[in-house]
Design an enzyme around this catalytic site. Sequence first.
Site, PDB file in Angstrom:
ATOM      1  N   ASP A  37     -56.374 -41.108  25.204  1.00 46.33           N
ATOM      2  CA  ASP A  37     -56.310 -40.864  23.770  1.00 46.33           C
ATOM      3  C   ASP A  37     -57.271 -41.842  23.099  1.00 46.33           C
ATOM      4  O   ASP A  37     -57.038 -43.057  23.069  1.00 46.33           O
ATOM      5  CB  ASP A  37     -54.865 -41.111  23.309  1.00 46.33           C
ATOM      6  CG  ASP A  37     -54.681 -40.951  21.816  1.00 46.33           C
ATOM      7  OD1 ASP A  37     -55.678 -40.851  21.086  1.00 46.33           O
ATOM      8  OD2 ASP A  37     -53.517 -40.939  21.384  1.00 46.33           O
ATOM      9  N   GLU A  69     -68.420 -23.740  19.095  1.00 51.24           N
ATOM     10  CA  GLU A  69     -69.119 -23.468  17.837  1.00 51.24           C
ATOM     11  C   GLU A  69     -69.443 -21.973  17.714  1.00 51.24           C
ATOM     12  O   GLU A  69     -69.260 -21.380  16.650  1.00 51.24           O
ATOM     13  CB  GLU A  69     -70.411 -24.284  17.790  1.00 51.24           C
ATOM     14  CG  GLU A  69     -71.230 -23.988  16.564  1.00 51.24           C
ATOM     15  CD  GLU A  69     -72.468 -24.879  16.454  1.00 51.24           C
ATOM     16  OE1 GLU A  69     -72.616 -25.794  17.283  1.00 51.24           O
ATOM     17  OE2 GLU A  69     -73.263 -24.638  15.540  1.00 51.24           O
ATOM     18  N   GLU A  91     -61.394 -38.146  26.779  1.00 50.54           N
ATOM     19  CA  GLU A  91     -60.784 -36.807  26.667  1.00 50.54           C
ATOM     20  C   GLU A  91     -59.367 -36.867  27.231  1.00 50.54           C
ATOM     21  O   GLU A  91     -59.138 -37.456  28.280  1.00 50.54           O
ATOM     22  CB  GLU A  91     -61.642 -35.789  27.444  1.00 50.54           C
ATOM     23  CG  GLU A  91     -61.102 -34.377  27.525  1.00 50.54           C
ATOM     24  CD  GLU A  91     -60.790 -33.739  26.170  1.00 50.54           C
ATOM     25  OE1 GLU A  91     -59.603 -33.580  25.882  1.00 50.54           O
ATOM     26  OE2 GLU A  91     -61.730 -33.411  25.400  1.00 50.54           O
ATOM     27  N   GLU A 130     -68.248 -40.190  23.191  1.00 49.09           N
ATOM     28  CA  GLU A 130     -67.830 -38.903  22.642  1.00 49.09           C
ATOM     29  C   GLU A 130     -66.312 -38.808  22.697  1.00 49.09           C
ATOM     30  O   GLU A 130     -65.686 -38.981  23.748  1.00 49.09           O
ATOM     31  CB  GLU A 130     -68.460 -37.702  23.377  1.00 49.09           C
ATOM     32  CG  GLU A 130     -68.029 -36.420  22.652  1.00 49.09           C
ATOM     33  CD  GLU A 130     -68.759 -35.152  23.014  1.00 49.09           C
ATOM     34  OE1 GLU A 130     -69.503 -35.140  24.008  1.00 49.09           O
ATOM     35  OE2 GLU A 130     -68.559 -34.155  22.284  1.00 49.09           O
ATOM     36  N   THR A 149     -72.376 -25.139  21.064  1.00 46.65           N
ATOM     37  CA  THR A 149     -71.371 -25.077  22.128  1.00 46.65           C
ATOM     38  C   THR A 149     -70.635 -23.740  22.075  1.00 46.65           C
ATOM     39  O   THR A 149     -70.690 -23.036  21.064  1.00 46.65           O
ATOM     40  CB  THR A 149     -70.343 -26.213  21.961  1.00 46.65           C
ATOM     41  OG1 THR A 149     -69.647 -25.998  20.737  1.00 46.65           O
ATOM     42  CG2 THR A 149     -71.006 -27.579  21.951  1.00 46.65           C
ATOM     43  N   ARG A 150     -69.906 -23.465  23.154  1.00 48.94           N
ATOM     44  CA  ARG A 150     -69.088 -22.244  23.169  1.00 48.94           C
ATOM     45  C   ARG A 150     -68.121 -22.253  22.002  1.00 48.94           C
ATOM     46  O   ARG A 150     -67.889 -21.254  21.346  1.00 48.94           O
ATOM     47  CB  ARG A 150     -68.282 -22.167  24.479  1.00 48.94           C
ATOM     48  CG  ARG A 150     -69.087 -21.572  25.608  1.00 48.94           C
ATOM     49  CD  ARG A 150     -68.469 -21.958  26.903  1.00 48.94           C
ATOM     50  NE  ARG A 150     -68.899 -23.325  27.201  1.00 48.94           N
ATOM     51  CZ  ARG A 150     -69.055 -23.809  28.419  1.00 48.94           C
ATOM     52  NH1 ARG A 150     -68.782 -23.052  29.448  1.00 48.94           N
ATOM     53  NH2 ARG A 150     -69.454 -25.036  28.622  1.00 48.94           N
ATOM     54  N   LYS A 205     -52.225 -26.359   9.632  1.00 53.10           N
ATOM     55  CA  LYS A 205     -50.969 -26.247   8.857  1.00 53.10           C
ATOM     56  C   LYS A 205     -50.709 -27.535   8.083  1.00 53.10           C
ATOM     57  O   LYS A 205     -50.928 -28.627   8.607  1.00 53.10           O
ATOM     58  CB  LYS A 205     -49.796 -25.995   9.797  1.00 53.10           C
ATOM     59  CG  LYS A 205     -49.812 -24.621  10.403  1.00 53.10           C
ATOM     60  CD  LYS A 205     -48.543 -24.376  11.184  1.00 53.10           C
ATOM     61  CE  LYS A 205     -48.647 -23.036  11.880  1.00 53.10           C
ATOM     62  NZ  LYS A 205     -47.717 -22.922  12.989  1.00 53.10           N
ATOM     63  N   ASP A 230     -66.157 -26.607  12.127  1.00 54.29           N
ATOM     64  CA  ASP A 230     -66.375 -25.253  11.602  1.00 54.29           C
ATOM     65  C   ASP A 230     -65.257 -24.875  10.618  1.00 54.29           C
ATOM     66  O   ASP A 230     -65.153 -23.717  10.226  1.00 54.29           O
ATOM     67  CB  ASP A 230     -66.458 -24.223  12.743  1.00 54.29           C
ATOM     68  CG  ASP A 230     -65.193 -24.198  13.583  1.00 54.29           C
ATOM     69  OD1 ASP A 230     -64.379 -25.144  13.495  1.00 54.29           O
ATOM     70  OD2 ASP A 230     -64.994 -23.220  14.334  1.00 54.29           O
ATOM     71  N   ASP A 254     -59.802 -30.924  16.902  1.00 58.16           N
ATOM     72  CA  ASP A 254     -58.743 -29.934  16.637  1.00 58.16           C
ATOM     73  C   ASP A 254     -58.418 -29.938  15.141  1.00 58.16           C
ATOM     74  O   ASP A 254     -58.130 -30.994  14.577  1.00 58.16           O
ATOM     75  CB  ASP A 254     -57.495 -30.275  17.456  1.00 58.16           C
ATOM     76  CG  ASP A 254     -57.764 -30.148  18.955  1.00 58.16           C
ATOM     77  OD1 ASP A 254     -58.292 -29.097  19.370  1.00 58.16           O
ATOM     78  OD2 ASP A 254     -57.473 -31.090  19.703  1.00 58.16           O
TER      79      ASP A 254
HETATM   80  C1  LIG Z   1     -61.367 -28.249  19.628  1.00 57.04           C
HETATM   81  S1  LIG Z   1     -61.825 -29.143  21.066  1.00 57.04           S
HETATM   82  C2  LIG Z   1     -63.581 -29.388  20.875  1.00 57.04           C
HETATM   83  C3  LIG Z   1     -64.267 -29.736  22.153  1.00 57.04           C
HETATM   84  C4  LIG Z   1     -65.758 -30.096  22.054  1.00 57.04           C
HETATM   85  N1  LIG Z   1     -65.980 -31.287  21.249  1.00 57.04           N
HETATM   86  C5  LIG Z   1     -66.595 -28.962  21.542  1.00 57.04           C
HETATM   87  O1  LIG Z   1     -67.264 -29.125  20.512  1.00 57.04           O
HETATM   88  O2  LIG Z   1     -66.601 -27.897  22.162  1.00 57.04           O
HETATM   89  C6  LIG Z   1     -61.153 -30.742  20.711  1.00 57.04           C
HETATM   90  C7  LIG Z   1     -61.030 -31.621  21.949  1.00 57.04           C
HETATM   91  O3  LIG Z   1     -60.571 -32.913  21.570  1.00 57.04           O
HETATM   92  C8  LIG Z   1     -59.630 -33.371  22.536  1.00 57.04           C
HETATM   93  N2  LIG Z   1     -58.809 -34.391  21.880  1.00 57.04           N
HETATM   94  C9  LIG Z   1     -57.926 -34.222  20.867  1.00 57.04           C
HETATM   95  N3  LIG Z   1     -57.401 -35.389  20.492  1.00 57.04           N
HETATM   96  C10 LIG Z   1     -57.964 -36.340  21.292  1.00 57.04           C
HETATM   97  C11 LIG Z   1     -57.811 -37.748  21.385  1.00 57.04           C
HETATM   98  N4  LIG Z   1     -56.970 -38.401  20.585  1.00 57.04           N
HETATM   99  N5  LIG Z   1     -58.520 -38.416  22.318  1.00 57.04           N
HETATM  100  C12 LIG Z   1     -59.375 -37.751  23.151  1.00 57.04           C
HETATM  101  N6  LIG Z   1     -59.562 -36.403  23.112  1.00 57.04           N
HETATM  102  C13 LIG Z   1     -58.863 -35.712  22.181  1.00 57.04           C
HETATM  103  C14 LIG Z   1     -58.896 -32.110  22.931  1.00 57.04           C
HETATM  104  O4  LIG Z   1     -58.233 -32.250  24.182  1.00 57.04           O
HETATM  105  C15 LIG Z   1     -60.024 -31.098  22.972  1.00 57.04           C
HETATM  106  O5  LIG Z   1     -60.633 -31.040  24.231  1.00 57.04           O
END
Ligand SMILES: C[S@@+](CC[C@H](N)C(=O)[O-])C[C@H]1O[C@@H](n2cnc3c(N)ncnc32)[C@H](O)[C@@H]1O
Length: 238
Positions: free
Chosen positions: A126, A220, A99, A74, A217-218, A153, A185, A149
């Site tokens: 990353d 969503e 993460e 994931e 999820t929260r 923009k 979303d 994310d």
């Molecule tokens: C908008 S949140 C969604 C979290 C989760 N998947 C959910 O559905 O609730 C996006 C997550 O991706 C992580 N993230 C962003 N870029 C990443 C990367 N290159 N590698 C690992 N995690 C990353 C962020 O830190 C964040 O926790």
Amino acid sequence: MIPEVNAPHPYLSRTRSFTRRGDRMPPRHQVAYDDLAPRYVIDVPRDGGETTVDPAYTLDVADVFGRTAPLVVEVGPGSGDALLAGAAARPDWDFLALEVWRPGIGQALMHLREQQPPNIAFVEADAAVALQTMLPEASVAEVWTFFPDPWPKRKHLRRRIVQPEFAGTVCRVLAPGGIWRLATDIEAYATHMRRVLDADERFELVSTERASLRPVTRFESKGVAVGRTITDLAYRRR
Ligand SMILES: C[S@@+](CC[C@H](N)C(=O)[O-])C[C@H]1O[C@@H](n2cnc3c(N)ncnc32)[C@H](O)[C@@H]1O
């Protein structure tokens, strides 16, 4: 020869899909992190930063989980809702979460504290960089990228993690027939995902139905509460 000074580090100069938001967490998440990170967060060798993994390092997944089982990776599990639900529903699979946001890992560890599932592990990294080198080719059954994310923009569109380069990275680790599941979303991001992956002949779209293992999820719920439509996509590696 004049030495090259101030040459940007390749990882630091690339466009990232995240910003570092600090490592402060609420005390109960910190307590869970301090207690459970030694068991659940793999201490990988670093190269050039807190979120980069030494490219010479290969994770021994069978050693981490003490068995060989289908592996789900994931990308960006956040606080781990889908990860924990998936691991509970499929005890015969292993789940590796990548993460960058340590407070998210702290929160996920707090949620798994009672059950302490044996089939979850985290790497604080990353994913766009780590997946290029950290796992063997064709070693993963599924990759999940749920609610990445959105970077809405225009000037930030390059920061979206779903890009042709990242598709190549995912393709490298997926076994033939393996599935990349995505959800968003944000309508414009869904269109972007389709544009990138429909153009990539290494993948074929196999479903637009909600993934059966994906819980609400929260994150969503917040999108739905403001009237957003959820898009699910599943692409198979040919
Ligand atoms: C908008 S949140 C969604 C979290 C989760 N998947 C959910 O559905 O609730 C996006 C997550 O991706 C992580 N993230 C962003 N870029 C990443 C990367 N290159 N590698 C690992 N995690 C990353 C962020 O830190 C964040 O926790």
